[in-house]
Design an enzyme around this catalytic site. Structure first.
Site, mmCIF file in Angstrom:
data_model
loop_
_atom_site.group_PDB
_atom_site.id
_atom_site.type_symbol
_atom_site.label_atom_id
_atom_site.label_comp_id
_atom_site.label_asym_id
_atom_site.label_seq_id
_atom_site.Cartn_x
_atom_site.Cartn_y
_atom_site.Cartn_z
ATOM 1 C CE LYS A 98 -0.166 108.583 61.569
ATOM 2 N NZ LYS A 98 1.192 109.222 61.416
ATOM 3 C CG ASP A 99 4.408 106.087 60.075
ATOM 4 O OD1 ASP A 99 3.955 106.906 59.743
ATOM 5 O OD2 ASP A 99 4.768 106.094 61.386
ATOM 6 N NE ARG A 149 -3.146 112.491 56.186
ATOM 7 C CZ ARG A 149 -3.894 112.997 57.195
ATOM 8 N NH1 ARG A 149 -4.906 113.441 57.415
ATOM 9 N NH2 ARG A 149 -3.067 112.868 58.300
ATOM 10 N NE ARG A 150 -1.889 114.971 60.713
ATOM 11 C CZ ARG A 150 -1.304 114.144 61.582
ATOM 12 N NH1 ARG A 150 0.226 114.599 61.715
ATOM 13 N NH2 ARG A 150 -1.769 113.227 62.102
ATOM 14 N NE ARG A 183 10.113 113.981 60.259
ATOM 15 C CZ ARG A 183 11.784 113.171 60.112
ATOM 16 N NH1 ARG A 183 12.299 113.947 59.226
ATOM 17 N NH2 ARG A 183 11.619 112.222 60.924
ATOM 18 N NE ARG A 209 6.283 115.228 65.026
ATOM 19 C CZ ARG A 209 5.575 114.824 64.110
ATOM 20 N NH1 ARG A 209 4.444 114.996 63.538
ATOM 21 N NH2 ARG A 209 6.275 114.108 63.252
ATOM 22 C CB CYS A 252 5.856 109.802 50.513
ATOM 23 S SG CYS A 252 5.967 108.137 51.341
#
Length: 300
Positions: free
Chosen positions: A83-84, A130-131, A154, A160, A249
């Site tokens: 996904k990155d 998106r989230r 981040r 996190r 992005c």
């Protein structure tokens, strides 16, 4: 005869190293006498943690330095969270293998025993557009009497989780795949609320480890030994749709596909301007190109 050592580039975080070790183990289990060596690098995305990715190059900041190392022969492979990866890879490079997909779901993580009773606002940590889009939408049903506010988040998974434990957020959204690979799924300090992929659509490639290497290296037959065909089909379709959408992005787009019998099923969500579009399609494996175009059209 000197044994062949494959040098694999990876970021320094515990998750990145853990994921790269999965690839290294798969290579060494082939029985071809191959040995592996991890080459750790710090990317620009790891160095700059006080800004959203959107402000300084997007997801490609995790990949660029490894692509240069591949092109200069410093490493033979690089392992990325699929996904990155940007849609366009450097000329001469490509995804040479993918491992079987891990749990692709997104997860809302809160501290064990936490209660939102009496709160007027919930602060959710995520830097993903998106989230953010989907938790705002879903939050209306989950917490009808509270407002949801998203704040930038981040850093690696442990960073996190630490910020969550310090009360900076009421909850944070993470990928189930990373939590499972790090052995955190059974950690009783946290409670996890998983979102199904149909209603909370993951990022394209979420849960997939992509192995990037030089094309035409003569190692294609060997890399095929660690490649999962079904996951490869899904990733190719998801990346094709994103490419057709010219997804940058700066756009909140989710794409998820899965094989059901002899058909491919794909879910998608996209917001451009004020309108949110969703798709749910099925297609034949022999017509994945048509399916990608249909999906992209439905999300445009």
């Amino acid at each position: 005869m000197k044994e062949k050592v494959i040098r694999i580039g990876t970021r320094r975080s515990e998750l990145a190293v853990t994921q790269t070790n999965l690839v290294a183990e798969a290579i060494e289990k082939t029985g071809n006498g191959m040995k592996t060596e991890l080459v750790l690098k710090q990317t620009e995305g790891d160095r700059i943690l006080d800004k959203p990715l959107l402000e300084f190059g997007g997801k490609g900041v995790f990949v660029t330095e490894f692509e240069q190392a591949l092109l200069h022969g410093e490493i033979d492979l690089a392992v990325h969270s699929a996904k990155d990866m940007p849609m366009e890879l450097e000329k001469g490079l490509g995804i040479v293998a993918v491992l079987k997909r891990e749990d692709p779901r997104d997860v809302l993580v809160t501290m064990a025993g936490s209660s939102f009773t009496g709160k007027k606002e919930l602060v959710i940590g995520t830097s993903s557009l998106r989230r953010q889009m989907q938790i705002y939408e879903m939050g209306k049903n989950l917490w009808s009497d509270m407002e949801v506010r998203c704040e930038n988040l981040r850093g690696n998974v442990q960073t996190r989780l630490y910020k969550l434990s310090q009360g900076e957020y009421d909850g944070i959204i993470l990928a189930a795949a990373g939590l499972k690979r790090l052995g955190l799924w059974e950690d009783k300090r946290y409670q996890y609320q998983c979102f199904d992929c149909e209603s909370f659509v993951p990022a394209g490639g979420q849960g997939i480890l992509a192995v990037e290497g030089r094309l035409h290296s003569g190692m294609e037959a060997f890399y095929a030994k660690i490649h999962d065909e079904e996951t490869g089909l899904c990733l190719s379709l998801e990346r094709k749709i994103l490419k057709l959408l010219e997804a940058g992005c700066h756009e909140p787009i989710g794409i998820y596909s899965r094989l059901i019998g002899d058909k491919m099923e794909v879910f998608g969500i996209n917001r451009r301007g004020e309108e949110t579009k969703r798709i749910h399609l099925k297609g034949e494996l022999t017509e994945l190109d048509d399916l990608a175009h249909l999906a992209a059209k439905g999300l445009s």
